[in-house]
Design a protein around this motif. Sequence first.
Motif, short mmCIF file in Angstrom:
data_model
loop_
_atom_site.label_atom_id
_atom_site.label_comp_id
_atom_site.label_asym_id
_atom_site.label_seq_id
_atom_site.Cartn_x
_atom_site.Cartn_y
_atom_site.Cartn_z
N ARG A 135 -27.70 120.95 34.06
CA ARG A 135 -27.50 120.82 32.62
C ARG A 135 -26.42 121.74 32.08
N ALA A 136 -26.04 122.78 32.84
CA ALA A 136 -25.08 123.75 32.31
C ALA A 136 -24.04 124.13 33.38
N PRO A 137 -23.25 123.17 33.81
CA PRO A 137 -22.24 123.49 34.83
C PRO A 137 -21.15 124.41 34.28
N THR A 138 -20.74 125.36 35.09
CA THR A 138 -19.62 126.24 34.70
C THR A 138 -18.31 125.77 35.34
N PHE A 139 -18.43 124.80 36.22
CA PHE A 139 -17.27 124.35 36.99
C PHE A 139 -16.39 123.40 36.19
N ALA A 140 -15.06 123.57 36.29
CA ALA A 140 -14.07 122.63 35.72
C ALA A 140 -12.95 122.45 36.74
N GLU A 141 -12.41 121.24 36.78
CA GLU A 141 -11.34 120.95 37.74
C GLU A 141 -10.00 121.50 37.26
N GLN A 142 -9.17 121.83 38.22
CA GLN A 142 -7.77 122.13 37.91
C GLN A 142 -6.98 120.82 37.93
N ALA A 375 -6.43 121.21 45.82
CA ALA A 375 -5.54 121.52 44.71
C ALA A 375 -6.27 121.60 43.38
N MET A 376 -7.38 120.84 43.25
CA MET A 376 -8.06 120.74 41.95
C MET A 376 -9.31 121.60 41.85
N ILE A 377 -9.62 122.34 42.93
CA ILE A 377 -10.80 123.21 42.90
C ILE A 377 -10.41 124.61 42.46
N ASN A 378 -11.18 125.19 41.57
CA ASN A 378 -11.02 126.59 41.18
C ASN A 378 -11.93 127.44 42.07
N PHE A 379 -11.35 128.09 43.08
CA PHE A 379 -12.16 128.83 44.05
C PHE A 379 -12.64 130.17 43.52
N ASP A 380 -12.19 130.56 42.34
CA ASP A 380 -12.71 131.78 41.71
C ASP A 380 -14.08 131.54 41.09
N ASN A 381 -14.45 130.27 41.00
CA ASN A 381 -15.73 129.91 40.40
C ASN A 381 -16.71 129.56 41.52
N ASP A 382 -17.89 130.19 41.51
CA ASP A 382 -18.88 129.98 42.58
C ASP A 382 -19.30 128.51 42.66
N GLY A 384 -17.50 125.98 41.84
CA GLY A 384 -16.37 125.25 42.40
C GLY A 384 -16.36 125.36 43.92
N THR A 385 -16.64 126.56 44.43
CA THR A 385 -16.66 126.76 45.89
C THR A 385 -17.79 125.95 46.52
N ARG A 386 -18.95 125.94 45.88
CA ARG A 386 -20.07 125.16 46.44
C ARG A 386 -19.76 123.67 46.40
N ARG A 387 -19.06 123.23 45.35
CA ARG A 387 -18.67 121.83 45.26
C ARG A 387 -17.73 121.45 46.41
N PHE A 388 -16.79 122.36 46.71
CA PHE A 388 -15.86 122.11 47.81
C PHE A 388 -16.62 122.02 49.14
N GLN A 389 -17.56 122.91 49.34
CA GLN A 389 -18.33 122.90 50.58
C GLN A 389 -19.10 121.59 50.75
N ALA A 390 -19.63 121.07 49.64
CA ALA A 390 -20.37 119.80 49.71
C ALA A 390 -19.44 118.65 50.08
N ILE A 391 -18.23 118.63 49.48
CA ILE A 391 -17.26 117.58 49.78
C ILE A 391 -16.79 117.69 51.23
N TRP A 392 -16.55 118.92 51.67
CA TRP A 392 -16.11 119.23 53.04
C TRP A 392 -17.09 118.66 54.06
N ARG A 393 -18.39 118.86 53.80
CA ARG A 393 -19.39 118.36 54.74
C ARG A 393 -19.53 116.84 54.64
N ARG A 394 -19.49 116.32 53.42
CA ARG A 394 -19.63 114.88 53.22
C ARG A 394 -18.51 114.10 53.92
N MET A 395 -17.32 114.65 53.93
CA MET A 395 -16.20 113.98 54.58
C MET A 395 -16.23 114.12 56.11
#
Length: 423
Positions: A135-142, A375-382, A384-395
């Motif tokens: 309900r309260a995501p802090t993540f935003a895409e670049q 390119a579109m992930i903000n890795f300074d945001n936790d 964002g990093t977890r989102r990347f890890q999920a995509i990494w595994r899904r692919m």
Amino acid sequence: MFIDRAKITVKAGDGGHGMSSFRREKFVPKGGPSGGDGGRGGDIVLVVDSNINTLVDFRYKRKFAADNGVNGQTKNMHGRNANSLVIKVPPGTIVKDELTGDLLADLTAEGQEAVIAHGGRGGRGNARFVNSVHRAPTFAEQGEPGEDRSLLLELKLLADVGLVGYPSVGKSSIISKVSAAKPEIAAYHFTTLSPVLGVVSLAEGKSFVLADIPGLIEGAHEGVGLGHDFLRHIERTRIIIHVLDVSGLEGRDPLEDYHKINNELTLYSERLAKRPQIIAANKMDLPEAQENYNRIVEFMEKEKREVYPVSAATGEGLEKLMWRTMQLLEEYVEEPEQEAEKKIYEAKPEPEFMISRDDDGAFVVKGKEIEKVVAMINFDNDEGTRRFQAIWRRMGIEEALKERGIQEGDTVRIRHMEFEFKL
């Protein structure tokens, strides 16, 4: 100055970054995510402008970059899209990708456009990632990076009729007599080093564009002299006027010249050699011309080519030649495109990603989708990093790296980012 080739680099605009923010209003104790999306980056667009007739401007400016999209704002305000960057080119411009050699556009008509590099998509703000669980995501895409590429621009003249022949046979003199063009004329070879265009006006509604193609020589199809530079401009012409010096004062046989020039045309392009061709027997005002003229007429009857005796010095015979040219243009039927010249593209599914090793031992992961994600992930945001890890595994990238023998602590490189692999 006539410039008919240029190399430029273009960079479309990057998308604006999405915003991560939350409503902070009085009497709204639990305001939700309110980050807006970033705007789209500007495209690079080539547009035909008939007021331009060379590529000379690209000698002084070779790099073009469109504006980036504006970042998203709070209160769900989206960033503004950037305007496209419009680059004007002359009619007859062919655009190729320097890296692949692929033809990207053939720009011939006034106002014709081609989007040559697309701007990046704007990043989504955190308000776009709200769901029933989160309900309260802090993540935003670049923002997505815009396309960049190196281009080769090549100009082919848009002339209806081309004058061809050996140097100093009188082509420049003919075009100066029948049109308002004023080419440099002198009594030495290769006076004309650039193609010259002239408009031949015979009557109301009866006109055509005539190009004085600089003198061709033996070996032109292989680029000898300025062969390729000159032959390129004949390709678009519909009628060829082959100018012969029938006086023979330069010690050359006009029939030998005829065979050599046509051989060069055939070796360069068989389609070009099959275009309708009229013979202009020039310098008929000289006493030495008549004997050669009779030989030429006799030979051309076998070749089924029309011969017109003319004198560029006195203007005799030129009007009749131009009217016949106009008639042939009106009768001309466009040649069907040959199958061999068509480029056939087969749909081949691209792999989602490819893995290779760099010289330093790092594992390099390449692929359009994963590179765009990085390119579109903000890795300074936790998040964002977890989102990347999920995509990494899904692919399936993690499993693929393990199959390639990756060990804990090894470096993984994607685009400009480096990661330390952990099991």
